[in-house]
Design a protein around this motif. Structure first.
Motif, PDB file in Angstrom:
ATOM      1  N   PRO A   1       0.835  -1.204   0.000  1.00 27.49           N
ATOM      2  CA  PRO A   1       0.000   0.000   0.000  1.00 27.49           C
ATOM      3  C   PRO A   1       0.865   1.248   0.000  1.00 27.49           C
ATOM      4  N   ILE A   2       0.427   2.275  -0.717  1.00 27.78           N
ATOM      5  CA  ILE A   2       1.167   3.533  -0.813  1.00 27.78           C
ATOM      6  C   ILE A   2       0.426   4.605  -0.029  1.00 27.78           C
ATOM      7  N   ILE A   3       1.139   5.277   0.870  1.00 26.08           N
ATOM      8  CA  ILE A   3       0.553   6.311   1.717  1.00 26.08           C
ATOM      9  C   ILE A   3       1.016   7.679   1.242  1.00 26.08           C
ATOM     10  N   THR A   4       0.063   8.520   0.887  1.00 30.41           N
ATOM     11  CA  THR A   4       0.369   9.930   0.638  1.00 30.41           C
ATOM     12  C   THR A   4      -0.228  10.774   1.757  1.00 30.41           C
ATOM     13  N   LYS A   5      -1.509  10.647   1.985  1.00 29.17           N
ATOM     14  CA  LYS A   5      -2.167  11.359   3.081  1.00 29.17           C
ATOM     15  C   LYS A   5      -2.155  10.489   4.334  1.00 29.17           C
TER      16      LYS A   5
END
Length: 401
Positions: free
Chosen positions: A341-345
């Motif tokens: 999973p990619i977290i930006t916020k």
């Protein structure tokens, strides 16, 4: 779109780092995007980074990087092997890179590859175990094994960036990664030296109030100046003296820490209870068998609540710290290709589960501790949950000036 990965700390970003990015593009092609996996607020030396992670990531994208993702604290404060494995794992899982670039003193992949293959062998492992049983520290035990198996070619293990390069190559083999390794000759001063473009030299200059503008790209100097003017830097170990002593004196059992073997946890417990400063504590704990960086990492991990279990498995997510317009395109491609999973916020963490959530909460607490070095206004808690990635807009871009 082709992309190359660089595992880094940029503590702080200097002209040698700029040279690495430029040499990498010269080797692979100017159209290559650069993805950096960068240590967060704490680094492999077991110390706080001189500037907070989002501003160091901003320096990177203003100086040629396109996308910067975070190497989470438990991995950033691991041994060289753990640091390298986590960085390679994240680049591999991101799914958009086809190469990895690292600096080395040799600037030649062949002797590094040979060394990596030899030191991973059962024969080398048996020799290392024998030397450790004789009471040698790990680094010397490994060198003796390399001497026995490689002869004069074992000199490759005597240079710090060569050593880290060997760890990257070992990690690529461990994960059966398709990333193609390249190495460029490291420019400037030697690692941890007081000459040239050494980050260690820059940190010492910052602490003493000297100007570092001649050793850093102009845009990186501007970021540094902003942080200093706000009272957010430079950050260094002694600013945490009281906080660290307080936390360490409340701990009686250090056996849960990373690298807590061979009775080192008991030495830490003995001297953490009585020593008046962190420096005196380090000097009392230190012996010929234990590297100072290992002890610093353990003390900082104790203060941050990091345990051996936190880094026993690979990172469970990818956290974005900064990007430019090309980085946004890479990120869009990565969302389709990534195995993590990619977290930006930060708020999106709530959609995750298990280790990913636990690790991010631990990262947030580490940031709360890090900000204690700031002037009062900057010490507000929970800042990790309010921080979005830095984005360099096209109208602002233009590689380092």
């Amino acid at each position: 779109m082709k992309a190359v990965g660089i595992i880094c700390e940029y503590n702080p970003f200097h002209l040698g780092h700029l040279g690495h990015i430029e040499k990498t593009r010269k080797e692979l092609g100017e159209d290559y995007a650069v993805v950096c996996v960068m240590s967060g607020n704490f680094v492999q030396r077991g110390e706080p980074a001189v500037l907070r992670k989002h501003r160091r990531a901003e320096m990177a994208v203003k100086c040629g990087a396109d996308l910067v993702i975070e190497l989470p604290t438990p991995y950033a404060m691991s041994s060289a092997e753990g640091f390298a494995q986590a960085g390679v794992f994240l680049l591999d899982c991101l799914g958009v890179c086809d190469a990895i670039s690292f600096g080395s003193e040799f600037g030649d992949l062949q002797p590094l590859s040979e060394a990596a293959t030899v030191i991973m062998s059962n024969e080398a492992n048996n020799l290392i175990i024998e030397r450790l049983a004789e009471g040698l520290p790990y680094a010397l035990a490994r060198q003796r094994a390399a001497d026995a198996l490689l002869g004069v070619r074992s000199s490759v293990f005597q240079s710090p960036n060569n050593l880290l390069g060997i760890e990257y190559l070992k990690a690529l083999a461990k994960y059966n990664s398709k990333l193609r390794p390249i190495t460029v000759t490291r420019t400037g001063g030697a690692h941890d030296s007081d000459t040239g473009f050494s980050a260690s030299r820059l940190r010492k200059m910052l602490v003493s109030g000297e100007s570092v503008s001649s050793l850093m790209p102009e845009s990186a100097v501007a970021v540094l100046a902003e942080e200093v003017n706000k009272g957010y830097g430079p950050v260094y170990m002694s600013k945490y003296e009281t906080a660290m002593l307080s936390r360490l004196r409340f701990i009686s059992d250090f056996s849960y820490l990373p690298d807590a073997t061979e009775g080192l946890d008991r030495r830490i417990a003995e001297f953490a209870a009585v020593e008046p400063t962190i420096e005196s504590m380090l000097l009392k704990i230190k012996t010929k068998r234990y590297a100072m960086s290992r002890i610093r990492r353990m003390l900082m991990c104790a203060c941050l609540g990091i345990t051996a279990a936190d880094a026993c498995e690979p990172p469970p997510y990818i956290r974005v710290l900064a990007m430019n317009d090309m980085g946004k395109q890479l990120l869009s491609a990565a969302r389709k290709a990534s195995r993590l999973p990619i977290i930006t916020k930060p708020a999106s963490v709530q959609k995750l589960s298990g280790r990913a959530v636990d690790l991010f909460y631990k990262e947030a607490k580490a940031t709360d501790f890090y900000t204690l070095a700031f002037d009062c206004e900057g010490r507000a808690g929970a800042s990790e949950w309010r921080q979005s990635p830095y984005i360099l807009r096209e109208r602002e871009s233009g590689r380092c000036g």
